[in-house]
Design a protein around this motif. Sequence first.
Motif, mmCIF file in Angstrom:
data_model
loop_
_atom_site.group_PDB
_atom_site.id
_atom_site.type_symbol
_atom_site.label_atom_id
_atom_site.label_comp_id
_atom_site.label_asym_id
_atom_site.label_seq_id
_atom_site.Cartn_x
_atom_site.Cartn_y
_atom_site.Cartn_z
ATOM 1 N N VAL A 158 1.272 -0.552 0.187
ATOM 2 C CA VAL A 158 -0.256 0.152 -0.072
ATOM 3 C C VAL A 158 0.392 1.363 -0.019
ATOM 4 O O VAL A 158 0.857 2.588 -0.611
ATOM 5 N N VAL A 159 2.042 1.219 0.953
ATOM 6 C CA VAL A 159 2.713 2.172 0.943
ATOM 7 C C VAL A 159 3.405 2.365 -0.437
ATOM 8 O O VAL A 159 3.619 3.488 -0.750
ATOM 9 N N ALA A 160 3.769 1.669 -0.864
ATOM 10 C CA ALA A 160 5.032 1.824 -2.086
ATOM 11 C C ALA A 160 4.080 1.262 -3.178
ATOM 12 O O ALA A 160 3.869 2.991 -4.482
ATOM 13 N N GLY A 161 2.846 1.519 -3.427
ATOM 14 C CA GLY A 161 1.886 2.105 -4.246
ATOM 15 C C GLY A 161 1.196 3.506 -4.129
ATOM 16 O O GLY A 161 0.916 4.037 -5.709
ATOM 17 N N ALA A 162 0.826 4.217 -3.432
ATOM 18 C CA ALA A 162 0.982 5.812 -2.734
ATOM 19 C C ALA A 162 2.550 6.516 -3.113
ATOM 20 O O ALA A 162 1.905 7.398 -3.708
ATOM 21 N N LEU A 163 3.563 5.710 -3.559
ATOM 22 C CA LEU A 163 4.907 6.152 -3.949
ATOM 23 C C LEU A 163 5.049 6.432 -5.011
ATOM 24 O O LEU A 163 5.464 7.635 -6.175
ATOM 25 N N SER A 164 4.882 4.907 -5.758
ATOM 26 C CA SER A 164 5.435 4.840 -7.158
ATOM 27 C C SER A 164 3.848 3.953 -8.009
ATOM 28 O O SER A 164 3.393 3.302 -6.935
ATOM 29 N N GLU A 165 2.070 4.162 -9.158
ATOM 30 C CA GLU A 165 2.456 3.975 -9.457
ATOM 31 C C GLU A 165 2.471 2.205 -9.621
ATOM 32 O O GLU A 165 1.343 1.841 -10.316
ATOM 33 N N ALA A 166 4.007 2.041 -10.150
ATOM 34 C CA ALA A 166 4.298 1.131 -10.906
ATOM 35 C C ALA A 166 3.822 -0.334 -10.022
ATOM 36 O O ALA A 166 3.467 -1.395 -10.766
ATOM 37 N N PHE A 167 3.649 0.001 -8.390
ATOM 38 C CA PHE A 167 3.338 -1.245 -7.617
ATOM 39 C C PHE A 167 2.108 -1.271 -7.784
ATOM 40 O O PHE A 167 1.025 -2.364 -7.564
#
Length: 337
Positions: A44-53
């Motif tokens: 969730v954190v990674a997705g918030a920082l980069s849409e690639a996730f």
Amino acid sequence: MSRLDEIAAPTPAAAAPVGVAASRRLRSFPETLAIWLVLVALLVVAGALSEAFLRPVYLGNIIRQAAPIGIAAVGVTFVMILGGVDLSIGATISLGAVLCAAAMNGDPANIAPAVALACLAAGAIGALNGILIAVTGVSPFILTLGTAITLYGVTQLVTGGTAHGIIAPGFREVFNVRIGGILPTLGLAFLVVAAAGATVQHVTTFGRRLYLIGSNPAAARLAGLPVRRTVILAYTLSGLLGGLGGIALLARSGVSGSLAASGYEFDVLAAVVLGGTTFEGGRGGIGGTVAGVLILFVAFNLVNVIGLNYHAQLVVKGAVIIVASAIYRRLRDAGSS
């Protein structure tokens, strides 16, 4: 009670590890759930920082990248449930990659024999580790560290410290085909090995013995369990899966140098411990290890996507491991209370 019945009946000391191991296995589900919740939170954190996730194809790439370490981590999980450790796993991965590439020698007809040779050699190294530990009682830490140094030295002598062997056409292509356009075959191989390992852990007599011996080796011997045979088999599987990890590394990157997997032992151990398998033995499992591996590689990819330099990446990676471990411990304790 007859003398035969007295011999057959388990003593209180012998029965103790059975109860301890059983209770620990009953707690394994909430512990595994805790580490998977940590993985979801990190995504969730990674997705918030980069849409690639948020893209399935990118997540498939992460599983593909994790395959060499993930496959090897399955075998090391068996060893650590037993109360041991395998510091030779990085050297075994490197050896598997080198042997496979050298045996292929650029000929597609040699792919199957090359894979078999790499697995056989790696399994033999694991078996030797297990035999020496089981028979001599030497510290697994010291023995497998010595094995790692020896293997790195041998592969350096054989290869001259450079890439060795020629990868046959079609070898890498097969492992990089995407299933459903999302998951590469190499990633699927990792998941299949993990599923097989989980089945061995939960269904087989060998899996149950790992927990019993890891909980209390002395009492397991009094109970008549084949401790030495179980130790040898666990280390043999660790070596074999290390060899498969080397083949996966070769398929993923095409690198067959003697130091191709140098330092991988730390990533493997970090993933296994993060997944809840402790050095004391008797607890943990494959499900947690898979989550631990994925947490590491989500973290690795996150720092790359953010664009941090190498030294900053190391700081972030270490911080993610520490924070994830702390959160996992709190969730695990809350679930078992």
